[in-house]
Design an enzyme around this catalytic site. Structure first.
Site, PDB file in Angstrom:
ATOM      1  N   ASP A  71     -54.802   7.908  30.318  1.00 25.12           N
ATOM      2  CA  ASP A  71     -54.630   6.472  30.516  1.00 25.12           C
ATOM      3  C   ASP A  71     -53.597   5.980  29.512  1.00 25.12           C
ATOM      4  O   ASP A  71     -53.845   5.961  28.306  1.00 25.12           O
ATOM      5  CB  ASP A  71     -55.968   5.752  30.312  1.00 25.12           C
TER       6      ASP A  71
ATOM      7  N   GLY B  60     -51.918  -4.467  37.987  1.00 28.29           N
ATOM      8  CA  GLY B  60     -51.784  -3.407  36.997  1.00 28.29           C
ATOM      9  C   GLY B  60     -52.741  -2.272  37.284  1.00 28.29           C
ATOM     10  O   GLY B  60     -53.920  -2.511  37.608  1.00 28.29           O
TER      11      GLY B  60
ATOM     12  N   ASP C  84     -54.161  -0.333  35.292  1.00 29.26           N
ATOM     13  CA  ASP C  84     -55.284  -0.324  34.350  1.00 29.26           C
ATOM     14  C   ASP C  84     -56.394  -1.247  34.812  1.00 29.26           C
ATOM     15  O   ASP C  84     -57.588  -0.939  34.657  1.00 29.26           O
ATOM     16  CB  ASP C  84     -54.805  -0.703  32.950  1.00 29.26           C
TER      17      ASP C  84
ATOM     18  N   THR D 290     -56.833 -17.964   2.551  1.00 29.91           N
ATOM     19  CA  THR D 290     -55.915 -17.827   3.690  1.00 29.91           C
ATOM     20  C   THR D 290     -56.268 -16.639   4.574  1.00 29.91           C
ATOM     21  O   THR D 290     -56.289 -16.749   5.807  1.00 29.91           O
ATOM     22  CB  THR D 290     -54.464 -17.682   3.179  1.00 29.91           C
TER      23      THR D 290
END
Length: 263
Positions: free
Chosen positions: A6, A108, A110, A185
């Site tokens: 895949d 697609g 997939d 952050t």
């Protein structure tokens, strides 16, 4: 044994089925600059590491969202197992999930493969969430038909855009923060990326259910970062990283029985 490959934009996943059992699985970088010989060497090393003899291979099936990789991988397999049949799975490959969308040929491969596997393993209706370069949600309805889906920017793609599009935000690793409200952050960015994607998936599931009139469906996720994001979702979503490989094995069996031409 049946070899399943895949190929995504970032990685290809190699699997080998011994009957119904997945005997090995490995992730390898997708690199369009590698030759068939280079991939052949890598594949051979993977089989050696897992103590699986190449002589045990009976056939192979390839799915790729990178078209140029088909020829390269076919060449690689011809070098390590020259006598096995090699099939290609794409949106035109007959499967157990009819595609009820505007342009089936544009779906697609997939998405088709994971929908095939999810329908086989979890029944219908089922929503499949697939994490890759993009994050996709697909619906197989109660009749086992693929009705369409939604495409979101992938988790890592979102993070890359955030970092590259600002001057003061740093590159970070993706891991679940302790709190939704970050006190620095890095944790604030992790919260936005991880919890934000989880909230988007929860919200999209609710919207799909409402639009299609479902009170609920089976929910399954696969692919890159599923194990990072899905635990942060409020819905009960199964993480099944082997889903694309299972879909390929199912499609291989179908093509073999139908005497389909090899790629």
């Amino acid at each position: 044994m049946i070899l399943t490959i895949d190929v995504g934009n970032s990685h290809l996943v190699l699997g080998c089925y011994d009957g119904e059992r997945l005997a090995l699985t490995e992730r390898i970088s997708t690199d369009t600059h590698r030759t068939g010989l280079e991939y052949a060497v890598i594949f051979k090393a993977v089989f050696r590491l897992h103590h699986v003899p190449l002589s045990a291979l009976e056939g192979a099936v390839i799915s790729t969202v990178v078209p140029s990789m088909t020829t390269v991988l076919r060449d690689a397999l011809a070098k390590i197992a020259p006598d096995i049949p090699i099939f290609k799975a794409d949106s035109s490959t007959p499967a157990n999930v009819p595609l009820l969308i505007d342009n089936p040929e544009q779906a697609g491969s997939d998405l088709v493969i994971t929908a095939t596997a999810a329908h086989e393993k979890y029944g219908a209706p089922v929503i499949v969430i697939q994490f890759g370069t993009a994050t996709t949600l697909s619906l197989v309805d109660v009749y086992g038909c693929y009705l369409g889906g939604a495409i979101l920017p992938g988790v890592e793609l979102s993070l890359h855009s955030l970092v590259s599009g600002t001057s003061q935000l740093p590159g970070i690793s993706l891991q679940r923060p302790a709190h939704v409200l970050g006190t620095n952050t890095v944790d604030s960015m992790r919260s936005g990326v991880i919890f934000g994607n989880a909230a988007a998936i929860d919200g999209m599931i609710d919207r799909i259910w409402k639009e299609r009139g479902y009170a609920s469906t089976a929910l399954v996720a696969t692919g890159d970062l599923a194990q990072t994001v899905i635990p942060c979702c409020r819905h009960n979503i199964i993480v099944d990283t082997e889903l694309p490989l299972l879909g390929l094995r199912i499609i291989y069996d179908f093509l073999r029985e139908e005497d389909a031409p090899c790629c």
